[in-house]
Design a protein around this motif. Structure first.
Motif, PDB file in Angstrom:
ATOM      1  N   LEU A 282       0.835  -1.196   0.000  1.00 49.41           N
ATOM      2  CA  LEU A 282       0.000   0.000   0.000  1.00 49.41           C
ATOM      3  C   LEU A 282       0.873   1.249   0.000  1.00 49.41           C
ATOM      4  CD1 LEU A 282      -2.615  -0.983   2.748  1.00 49.41           C
ATOM      5  CD2 LEU A 282      -3.012  -0.908   0.279  1.00 49.41           C
ATOM      6  N   SER A 283       0.400   2.250  -0.718  1.00 46.73           N
ATOM      7  CA  SER A 283       1.081   3.545  -0.655  1.00 46.73           C
ATOM      8  C   SER A 283       0.676   4.240   0.645  1.00 46.73           C
ATOM      9  CB  SER A 283       0.686   4.404  -1.858  1.00 46.73           C
ATOM     10  OG  SER A 283      -0.694   4.742  -1.783  1.00 46.73           O
ATOM     11  N   GLU A 284       1.361   5.281   1.004  1.00 42.70           N
ATOM     12  CA  GLU A 284       1.034   6.016   2.226  1.00 42.70           C
ATOM     13  C   GLU A 284      -0.375   6.594   2.139  1.00 42.70           C
ATOM     14  OE1 GLU A 284       1.530   7.423   6.052  1.00 42.70           O
ATOM     15  OE2 GLU A 284       2.708   5.985   4.879  1.00 42.70           O
ATOM     16  N   LYS A 285      -0.757   7.055   0.951  1.00 46.13           N
ATOM     17  CA  LYS A 285      -2.095   7.619   0.756  1.00 46.13           C
ATOM     18  C   LYS A 285      -3.160   6.545   0.954  1.00 46.13           C
ATOM     19  CE  LYS A 285      -4.786  10.319  -2.579  1.00 46.13           C
ATOM     20  NZ  LYS A 285      -4.782  10.958  -3.937  1.00 46.13           N
ATOM     21  N   GLU A 286      -2.902   5.351   0.409  1.00 43.59           N
ATOM     22  CA  GLU A 286      -3.855   4.257   0.554  1.00 43.59           C
ATOM     23  C   GLU A 286      -3.952   3.812   2.012  1.00 43.59           C
ATOM     24  OE1 GLU A 286      -3.416   2.035  -3.798  1.00 43.59           O
ATOM     25  OE2 GLU A 286      -1.946   1.664  -2.201  1.00 43.59           O
ATOM     26  N   ARG A 287      -2.815   3.787   2.688  1.00 48.13           N
ATOM     27  CA  ARG A 287      -2.807   3.389   4.101  1.00 48.13           C
ATOM     28  C   ARG A 287      -3.643   4.342   4.939  1.00 48.13           C
ATOM     29  NH1 ARG A 287      -0.287   4.642   8.683  1.00 48.13           N
ATOM     30  NH2 ARG A 287       0.862   6.330   7.684  1.00 48.13           N
ATOM     31  N   LYS A 288      -3.494   5.645   4.709  1.00 42.18           N
ATOM     32  CA  LYS A 288      -4.261   6.637   5.466  1.00 42.18           C
ATOM     33  C   LYS A 288      -5.744   6.535   5.152  1.00 42.18           C
ATOM     34  CE  LYS A 288      -0.559  10.036   6.093  1.00 42.18           C
ATOM     35  NZ  LYS A 288      -0.109  11.427   5.805  1.00 42.18           N
ATOM     36  N   ALA A 289      -6.069   6.272   3.879  1.00 43.91           N
ATOM     37  CA  ALA A 289      -7.473   6.142   3.495  1.00 43.91           C
ATOM     38  C   ALA A 289      -8.131   4.970   4.217  1.00 43.91           C
ATOM     39  CB  ALA A 289      -7.584   5.959   1.982  1.00 43.91           C
ATOM     40  N   LEU A 290      -7.411   3.861   4.350  1.00 45.86           N
ATOM     41  CA  LEU A 290      -7.955   2.705   5.054  1.00 45.86           C
ATOM     42  C   LEU A 290      -8.078   2.975   6.553  1.00 45.86           C
ATOM     43  CD1 LEU A 290      -6.190  -0.287   3.252  1.00 45.86           C
ATOM     44  CD2 LEU A 290      -8.606   0.334   3.173  1.00 45.86           C
ATOM     45  N   GLN A 291      -7.138   3.720   7.102  1.00 47.20           N
ATOM     46  CA  GLN A 291      -7.232   4.074   8.521  1.00 47.20           C
ATOM     47  C   GLN A 291      -8.449   4.961   8.761  1.00 47.20           C
ATOM     48  OE1 GLN A 291      -3.200   5.619   9.227  1.00 47.20           O
ATOM     49  NE2 GLN A 291      -2.901   3.952  10.711  1.00 47.20           N
ATOM     50  N   ASN A 292      -8.674   5.917   7.871  1.00 49.00           N
ATOM     51  CA  ASN A 292      -9.847   6.781   7.986  1.00 49.00           C
ATOM     52  C   ASN A 292     -11.138   5.967   7.867  1.00 49.00           C
ATOM     53  OD1 ASN A 292      -8.283   9.092   8.264  1.00 49.00           O
ATOM     54  ND2 ASN A 292      -8.275   9.523   6.062  1.00 49.00           N
ATOM     55  N   TYR A 293     -11.112   4.969   6.982  1.00 53.64           N
ATOM     56  CA  TYR A 293     -12.285   4.110   6.816  1.00 53.64           C
ATOM     57  C   TYR A 293     -12.555   3.348   8.114  1.00 53.64           C
ATOM     58  CZ  TYR A 293     -14.864  -0.100   5.434  1.00 53.64           C
ATOM     59  OH  TYR A 293     -15.766  -1.137   5.359  1.00 53.64           O
ATOM     60  N   ALA A 294     -11.504   2.823   8.713  1.00 54.44           N
ATOM     61  CA  ALA A 294     -11.663   2.071   9.961  1.00 54.44           C
ATOM     62  C   ALA A 294     -12.194   2.966  11.067  1.00 54.44           C
ATOM     63  CB  ALA A 294     -10.331   1.447  10.366  1.00 54.44           C
ATOM     64  N   GLU A 295     -11.685   4.206  11.152  1.00 53.91           N
ATOM     65  CA  GLU A 295     -12.141   5.139  12.179  1.00 53.91           C
ATOM     66  C   GLU A 295     -13.600   5.498  11.976  1.00 53.91           C
ATOM     67  OE1 GLU A 295      -9.452   8.384  11.922  1.00 53.91           O
ATOM     68  OE2 GLU A 295      -7.737   7.272  12.748  1.00 53.91           O
ATOM     69  N   THR A 296     -13.998   5.639  10.704  1.00 55.33           N
ATOM     70  CA  THR A 296     -15.399   5.952  10.396  1.00 55.33           C
ATOM     71  C   THR A 296     -16.327   4.857  10.889  1.00 55.33           C
ATOM     72  OG1 THR A 296     -14.740   7.219   8.448  1.00 55.33           O
ATOM     73  CG2 THR A 296     -17.021   6.474   8.534  1.00 55.33           C
ATOM     74  N   ARG A 297     -15.856   3.610  10.827  1.00 52.84           N
ATOM     75  CA  ARG A 297     -16.661   2.468  11.260  1.00 52.84           C
ATOM     76  C   ARG A 297     -16.488   2.175  12.746  1.00 52.84           C
ATOM     77  NH1 ARG A 297     -18.883  -0.880   7.618  1.00 52.84           N
ATOM     78  NH2 ARG A 297     -18.670  -2.660   9.054  1.00 52.84           N
ATOM     79  N   GLY A 298     -15.679   2.993  13.414  1.00 55.81           N
ATOM     80  CA  GLY A 298     -15.468   2.788  14.844  1.00 55.81           C
ATOM     81  C   GLY A 298     -14.590   1.594  15.156  1.00 55.81           C
ATOM     82  N   GLU A 299     -13.758   1.238  14.230  1.00 55.57           N
ATOM     83  CA  GLU A 299     -12.879   0.098  14.420  1.00 55.57           C
ATOM     84  C   GLU A 299     -11.503   0.580  14.887  1.00 55.57           C
ATOM     85  OE1 GLU A 299     -12.685  -2.113  10.826  1.00 55.57           O
ATOM     86  OE2 GLU A 299     -14.839  -2.537  10.756  1.00 55.57           O
ATOM     87  N   SER A 300     -10.951  -0.155  15.825  1.00 61.66           N
ATOM     88  CA  SER A 300      -9.616   0.160  16.320  1.00 61.66           C
ATOM     89  C   SER A 300      -8.622  -0.772  15.644  1.00 61.66           C
ATOM     90  CB  SER A 300      -9.563  -0.010  17.841  1.00 61.66           C
ATOM     91  OG  SER A 300      -8.262   0.236  18.324  1.00 61.66           O
ATOM     92  N   VAL A 301      -7.741  -0.217  14.828  1.00 62.85           N
ATOM     93  CA  VAL A 301      -6.789  -1.016  14.065  1.00 62.85           C
ATOM     94  C   VAL A 301      -5.377  -0.536  14.360  1.00 62.85           C
ATOM     95  CG1 VAL A 301      -6.041  -1.718  11.766  1.00 62.85           C
ATOM     96  CG2 VAL A 301      -8.477  -1.403  12.241  1.00 62.85           C
TER      97      VAL A 301
END
Length: 311
Positions: A282-301
């Motif tokens: 994953l690129s850094e941009k893709e990694r951040k996008a997935l982290q934001n997605y997880a936070e939106t769903r209330g998931e702790s990753v």
């Protein structure tokens, strides 16, 4: 009396349906076919599978076997096949298949044995290798082989063969009168053409007339849904993947499989299993996008940097 041996050979129980028996036979005959499996003991195992299916695949023989064991199953005429000269598994035996034993039986039971009487010629075997697609659609071909002609001379003989669509490894067809010349004016023997089907270059697998394959899709396609192109033996097909599709979901494409060998007008289906592919890097941009997605769903990753996942 052993009336469980054949069930154990095919790995099924006594309550198995004819479809389950056929499925087990097809799986094992492909696994142990001597042209595909060169491990020690494979050929013997293949013969055992053939023997078991010749009995259990015939409802009348199966009933006799269940009650009386092998002796009961073999009490009939031993005929087995598709009819019309096309057979599955081993040969279809009759009195002529035993050569001189047929004459001996005739003499013992008052048949008037005549050593100078006409006798049918020897049967021959010929193997045809087919590609995956040739087996699905059938083909016309010419085969050449050496046989003994009348008068005792051996010559090359050619015959045109129409291979029906839908044949599988281990199946064979009988060509009447294409074997060797008879004795004392007797008829020619028969030619048994057996088939060995190669692997699909596209990763297709066959079970009877149905074909199976896998198709990779991305996480985004699985989550949002998409239209994808799936390759089949009958051309490319557009498939709609619904939103929220889980990995391993199987879709059925009707009429995109192989023909049924006994009914060429009937076509099987193609089953495609979608597999959600996780990106390895994953690129850094893709990694951040997935982290934001997880936070939106209330998931702790807690992201892990392992085996070069991020880069």
């Amino acid at each position: 009396m052993d009336n469980e041996e054949y069930y154990n050979t095919l790995g099924i129980d006594k309550n198995a349906s004819q479809d389950e028996i056929k499925h087990a036979y097809r799986k094992l005959s492909k696994k142990y076919h001597p042209d595909l499996n060169h491990e020690p003991g494979a050929e013997d195992k293949y013969k055992q599978v053939q023997e078991a299916y010749e009995t259990l695949g015939n409802p009348q023989k199966k009933a006799a076997y269940d009650q009386y064991g092998k002796a009961g199953a073999n009490a009939g005429d031993g005929q087995n096949g598709f009819g019309g000269g096309f057979q599955q598994g081993g040969f279809s035996f009759n009195g002529q298949d035993f050569g001189d034993f047929g004459d001996i039986f005739s003499q013992m039971f008052g048949g008037g044995f005549n050593p100078n009487g006409p006798r049918k010629g020897r049967d021959l075997q010929y193997r045809v290798n087919l590609t995956f697609e040739e087996a699905v659609f059938g083909k016309e071909t010419e085969i050449k082989y050496v046989r003994q002609e009348k008068g005792g001379s051996s010559k090359e003989h050619a015959v045109k063969v129409t291979i029906p669509a839908g044949v599988e490894t281990g199946q064979q067809m009988r060509l009447s009168g294409q074997g060797e010349a008879g004795v004392n004016g007797g008829p020619y023997g028969d030619l048994y053409v057996s088939f060995v089907v190669g692997k699909s270059a596209d990763g297709f697998q066959r079970e009877g007339a149905d074909i199976y394959s896998e198709k990779g899709i991305s996480f985004v396609q699985a989550a949002l849904g998409d239209k994808i192109t799936v390759k089949t033996v009958r051309g490319e097909v557009e498939l709609t993947v619904p939103a929220g599709t889980q990995t391993g979901t199987e879709f059925r494409l009707r009429g995109k499989g192989s023909a049924y060998v006994n009914n060429p007008n009937r076509i099987g289906d193609h089953y495609v299993k979608v597999v959600v592919q996780v990106p390895k890097r994953l690129s850094e941009k893709e990694r951040k996008a997935l982290q934001n997605y997880a936070e939106t769903r209330g998931e702790s990753v807690t992201p892990q940097k392992k085996r070069g996942l991020f880069g």
